[in-house]
Each structure stands twice: as C-alpha cells, then as structure tokens.
Design a protein around this motif. Structure first.
Motif, PDB file in Angstrom:
ATOM      1  N   ALA A 299       0.831  -1.208   0.000  1.00 28.87           N
ATOM      2  CA  ALA A 299       0.000   0.000   0.000  1.00 28.87           C
ATOM      3  C   ALA A 299       0.864   1.255   0.000  1.00 28.87           C
ATOM      4  N   THR A 300       1.952   1.231   0.769  1.00 29.64           N
ATOM      5  CA  THR A 300       2.853   2.385   0.832  1.00 29.64           C
ATOM      6  C   THR A 300       3.477   2.670  -0.524  1.00 29.64           C
ATOM      7  N   LEU A 301       3.945   1.618  -1.199  1.00 38.19           N
ATOM      8  CA  LEU A 301       4.576   1.788  -2.509  1.00 38.19           C
ATOM      9  C   LEU A 301       3.599   2.386  -3.522  1.00 38.19           C
TER      10      LEU A 301
ATOM     11  N   TYR B 262       1.533   7.076  -6.724  1.00 41.57           N
ATOM     12  CA  TYR B 262       0.516   8.004  -7.196  1.00 41.57           C
ATOM     13  C   TYR B 262       0.806   9.440  -6.773  1.00 41.57           C
ATOM     14  N   VAL B 263       1.342   9.637  -5.579  1.00 41.60           N
ATOM     15  CA  VAL B 263       1.714  10.989  -5.152  1.00 41.60           C
ATOM     16  C   VAL B 263       2.840  11.527  -6.036  1.00 41.60           C
ATOM     17  N   THR B 264       3.839  10.692  -6.312  1.00 41.47           N
ATOM     18  CA  THR B 264       4.950  11.092  -7.187  1.00 41.47           C
ATOM     19  C   THR B 264       4.443  11.420  -8.579  1.00 41.47           C
ATOM     20  N   LEU B 265       3.490  10.598  -9.062  1.00 40.42           N
ATOM     21  CA  LEU B 265       2.911  10.823 -10.391  1.00 40.42           C
ATOM     22  C   LEU B 265       2.212  12.180 -10.449  1.00 40.42           C
TER      23      LEU B 265
ATOM     24  N   PHE C 285       3.279  15.282 -12.762  1.00 37.72           N
ATOM     25  CA  PHE C 285       2.312  15.844 -13.706  1.00 37.72           C
ATOM     26  C   PHE C 285       2.258  17.365 -13.573  1.00 37.72           C
ATOM     27  N   GLY C 286       2.343  17.862 -12.344  1.00 37.83           N
ATOM     28  CA  GLY C 286       2.367  19.307 -12.144  1.00 37.83           C
ATOM     29  C   GLY C 286       3.562  19.948 -12.834  1.00 37.83           C
ATOM     30  N   LEU C 287       4.698  19.261 -12.803  1.00 34.63           N
ATOM     31  CA  LEU C 287       5.886  19.781 -13.494  1.00 34.63           C
ATOM     32  C   LEU C 287       5.700  19.759 -15.007  1.00 34.63           C
ATOM     33  N   VAL C 288       5.014  18.730 -15.508  1.00 35.24           N
ATOM     34  CA  VAL C 288       4.723  18.665 -16.947  1.00 35.24           C
ATOM     35  C   VAL C 288       3.803  19.811 -17.345  1.00 35.24           C
ATOM     36  N   VAL C 289       2.792  20.078 -16.519  1.00 33.57           N
ATOM     37  CA  VAL C 289       1.895  21.206 -16.784  1.00 33.57           C
ATOM     38  C   VAL C 289       2.692  22.505 -16.816  1.00 33.57           C
ATOM     39  N   LEU C 290       3.652  22.650 -15.916  1.00 37.30           N
ATOM     40  CA  LEU C 290       4.507  23.838 -15.879  1.00 37.30           C
ATOM     41  C   LEU C 290       5.309  23.972 -17.167  1.00 37.30           C
ATOM     42  N   ALA C 291       5.848  22.844 -17.651  1.00 38.34           N
ATOM     43  CA  ALA C 291       6.672  22.882 -18.858  1.00 38.34           C
ATOM     44  C   ALA C 291       5.847  23.159 -20.114  1.00 38.34           C
ATOM     45  N   VAL C 292       4.638  22.610 -20.158  1.00 36.70           N
ATOM     46  CA  VAL C 292       3.802  22.745 -21.355  1.00 36.70           C
ATOM     47  C   VAL C 292       3.081  24.084 -21.385  1.00 36.70           C
TER      48      VAL C 292
ATOM     49  N   GLY D 199      -5.141   7.290  -5.833  1.00 37.83           N
ATOM     50  CA  GLY D 199      -4.409   6.647  -4.747  1.00 37.83           C
ATOM     51  C   GLY D 199      -5.240   6.417  -3.503  1.00 37.83           C
ATOM     52  N   LEU D 200      -6.547   6.701  -3.607  1.00 36.91           N
ATOM     53  CA  LEU D 200      -7.401   6.602  -2.426  1.00 36.91           C
ATOM     54  C   LEU D 200      -7.556   5.163  -1.953  1.00 36.91           C
ATOM     55  N   ARG D 201      -7.603   4.238  -2.889  1.00 37.37           N
ATOM     56  CA  ARG D 201      -7.779   2.826  -2.539  1.00 37.37           C
ATOM     57  C   ARG D 201      -6.628   2.322  -1.679  1.00 37.37           C
ATOM     58  N   GLN D 202      -5.400   2.592  -2.111  1.00 36.22           N
ATOM     59  CA  GLN D 202      -4.253   2.143  -1.332  1.00 36.22           C
ATOM     60  C   GLN D 202      -4.128   2.909  -0.017  1.00 36.22           C
ATOM     61  N   LEU D 203      -4.519   4.190  -0.045  1.00 34.34           N
ATOM     62  CA  LEU D 203      -4.453   4.987   1.176  1.00 34.34           C
ATOM     63  C   LEU D 203      -5.404   4.436   2.229  1.00 34.34           C
ATOM     64  N   TYR D 204      -6.518   3.885   1.794  1.00 33.43           N
ATOM     65  CA  TYR D 204      -7.490   3.274   2.705  1.00 33.43           C
ATOM     66  C   TYR D 204      -6.837   2.163   3.525  1.00 33.43           C
TER      67      TYR D 204
END
Length: 363
Positions: free
Chosen positions: A38-40, A45-48, A52-59, A236-241
């Motif tokens: 679950a941690t992995l 998903y948090v890293t993803l 993605f925010g960095l990709v939005v910044l670049a684009v 990531g909500l499922r694994q966070l549960y």
C-alpha cells in the motif's frame, strides 16, 4: 494562455490506460494489500501527481501548475476525510477483506464518471453566470461551520433513497459470491450485494463532491485542471485506505483543518465575484480594483500550511492513544460472506462497531 488540445487528449488517454490497468490488476488478484504494498502504491501516485504538475509547468505556465497543485492538495485532503465514511460503508455491508480493493476501485471509477459530469455542468454555469461564485462561496463557508460544529460527533452510514430503491427492485442473493456482481442460482439470475456496495460508494462520493467541486473551482476555472486534480486525488485513495487503517482515528484535527481550508476558499470565491462586478445591482460592470483578490500561490501556501499543522497537531495529540488493533481498517467479527456458512472477516469495522469511526460531517 490556453492548454494545448494535444496535451489534454494525451493526458486523458494516459490516465484512462492507467486506471484500466489498475482495475485489471485488482480483478485478477483480489487480496488485502500489505502495508508495504500500500505504501509503494501511495508513493507512486503521489509522485505521479507531483510530476504531472511539473509537466503542466513545462507545457503551459506557472499559473496552471500552481492551480493544479492547490486543487490536488485540496481534493486529496477532502478524500482522506471521506475515508472515514468508506470505512463505515465497508462495515455496514460486511465486505470481505480480500474484495475491498475491487470494491473501492470500481466505486472510485463510478465517482470519477459522476464527478466528470458535475465538473462539465459547473464549468458551463460559471462561464455564463459568474454570480454563482456567491452561492459557492457561501456554501463552502456554511460547510466549514458545520464541520466545526459536528467535529466530535460519530456518524453512521444511512442508505440514500437510490440505494434503498435498488435493494427493492433488484433480485439479490443473501450474501457475496466472491467478486461476482451477478450469478445464476436454481435457474434464476440474481444480483449480489457487490452491486449495492459499488453504487453506495459512488453515490456517496458524489455527495462529497457537492463541496469539493465548488472548492476547486475557487482555485481554478479551467475544467481540465479541475478534472485531473480530482483524478489524481482519487487514484491513490484505494491504497491509502489500507495504508492508514486505524490511523484515521488519530487525525482528530483534520476536520478543523478542512474547515479552515473550505472557509478560506469560500471567502476567496466571494472576493473574486465582487472584484469582477458583473452584476447590474452593483452599478457599472467594471472590475472593482478596490476589492482584493487572493492569488493562487497564496492559496497553495495556506492549504499546504493548514494541512501540515492539522496533521502534526493530530499525531501529537493522539500519541500513544491508539493500540495495535487500530492499525488496519479490519477489526470485525467473522461473517457469512456467501450464504454457504463459510466465514471471512468483515472489513472496515473499527472497534467492532460500524458507527464508531469518525465520519464526514459535511452537510
């Protein structure tokens, strides 16, 4: 600046493939994930989302990226609060532990579809009637007040009218049949309680969207950012549960933190509506520069700061108060899962009662 169409299409295709692959993995191997697994997945998903925010910044530009991060943090924190109710639903329907992943995954997909419709409707309304920000802002402030008022109350899950209707209309088995939704018994086709659990999670999450969607529209008016922030928050909500389990009970100040965030965004919406001055009763329809607006970077700072303070304060307050039995969301007695007399632990129940976990008190 507008988001490139190719980027929007590529994003939705990639996220759809990821969701379908995740669902396929869950269906092929139903099980209760270990804390390490679950941690992995949560880290993945948090890293993803961060990437993605960095990709939005670049684009595009820093504005869209900041809006995404602020929206994602807000939706993620509200989703964590929703886990309290998910725990109660799992206990209420006595879902076997090994089937919880699939139930949560399908429920999340249903929620995404329903939220997508809600987001499109909300964007269309805001585009034509900016005064709706007054309603959104007032509603968020009202929700924040209710969160503070009811923060110490326990809440049980009550089936809504739609779920009660489904129970009456659909012919149903007396218990679960592994992960099957529909089976044939004695020559008659029957639904299993799995379909009711799917619908309960999906429709309950839609009710949660009544405050989370207006909240994120207070941070960005771009539907693409709103929807992707919701997707990344829910994925990531499922694994966070499974990861948090009994730790949810230690987040005693989470409701207060969410109340501050919702009230802050509510005030932000009202200020923006006043600043734009698109209302005949306010005289000439010109922007009122005298009315201050709250920049997105400040919103992101406030949201992140409140979440950190609420989490740290909660853990310090409850340090040493939660025993080992609270570390998983499954602490229920054995129940009959398939009508054959075989038993399995009923998942999601904490301290042996489905009404004891703190629930979400957003009205």
């Amino acid at each position: 600046m507008e988001l490139p169409v190719w980027f929007e299409v590529a994003t939705f295709v990639g996220l759809t493939v990821l969701l379908l692959a995740d669902l396929a993995l869950v269906v092929r191997r139903p099980h209760e994930p270990s804390p390490k697994e679950a941690t992995l997945w949560v880290v993945f998903y948090v890293t993803l989302a961060l990437l993605f925010g960095l990709v939005v910044l670049a684009v595009t530009n820093g504005t869209f990226a900041t809006e995404f991060y602020a929206g994602w943090l807000t939706e993620y924190s509200l989703s964590v609060d929703n886990l309290f109710v998910f725990v109660i639903i799992m206990a209420r329907f006595q879902v076997p532990r090994k089937l919880q992943q699939e139930v949560l995954m399908v429920g999340i997909i249903i929620a995404l579809v329903l939220r997508g419709i809600f987001i499109l409707l909300g964007a269309a309304v805001i585009e034509r009637f900016i005064w709706v920000f007054f309603l959104f802002g007032a509603f968020l402030v009202y929700t924040a007040i209710n969160l503070v008022r009811h923060r110490d109350e326990d809440e049980d899950y009550e089936e809504n009218g739609f779920i009660r209707r489904v129970r009456k209309v659909l012919p149903m088995t007396s218990g679960f049949r592994e992960n099957k939704i529909r089976v044939t018994e004695n020559g008659k086709k029957l639904w299993t309680p799995m379909i009711v659990v799917f619908l309960a999670l999906g429709t309950t999450d839609l009710l949660f969207a009544l405050d989370s969607i207006p909240a994120i529209f207070g941070l960005t008016r771009e539907p693409f950012i709103v929807f992707t922030a919701n997707i990344f928050a829910l994925m990531g909500l499922r694994q966070l549960y499974f990861l948090l389990g009994g730790l949810l009970k230690r987040l005693v100040y989470l409701s207060l933190g969410l109340a501050v965030i919702l009230a802050f965004i509510g005030v932000k919406l009202i200020l923006e509506a006043l600043h734009e001055n698109q209302y005949p009763f306010m005289g000439e329809r010109e922007a009122l520069d005298s009315v201050p607006t709250i920049p997105t970077w400040l919103s992101l700072t406030v949201i992140l700061g409140v979440l950190v303070v609420a989490t740290v304060a909660s853990l310090l307050k409850t340090r040493g108060q939660v025993d080992e039995s609270d570390e998983t969301p499954a602490g229920a007695p054995e129940v009959d899962t398939d009508g054959t007399g075989r038993t399995a632990p009923a998942a999601g129940q904490v301290h042996g009662s489905p009404s004891e976990p703190r629930g979400d008190h957003r009205d």
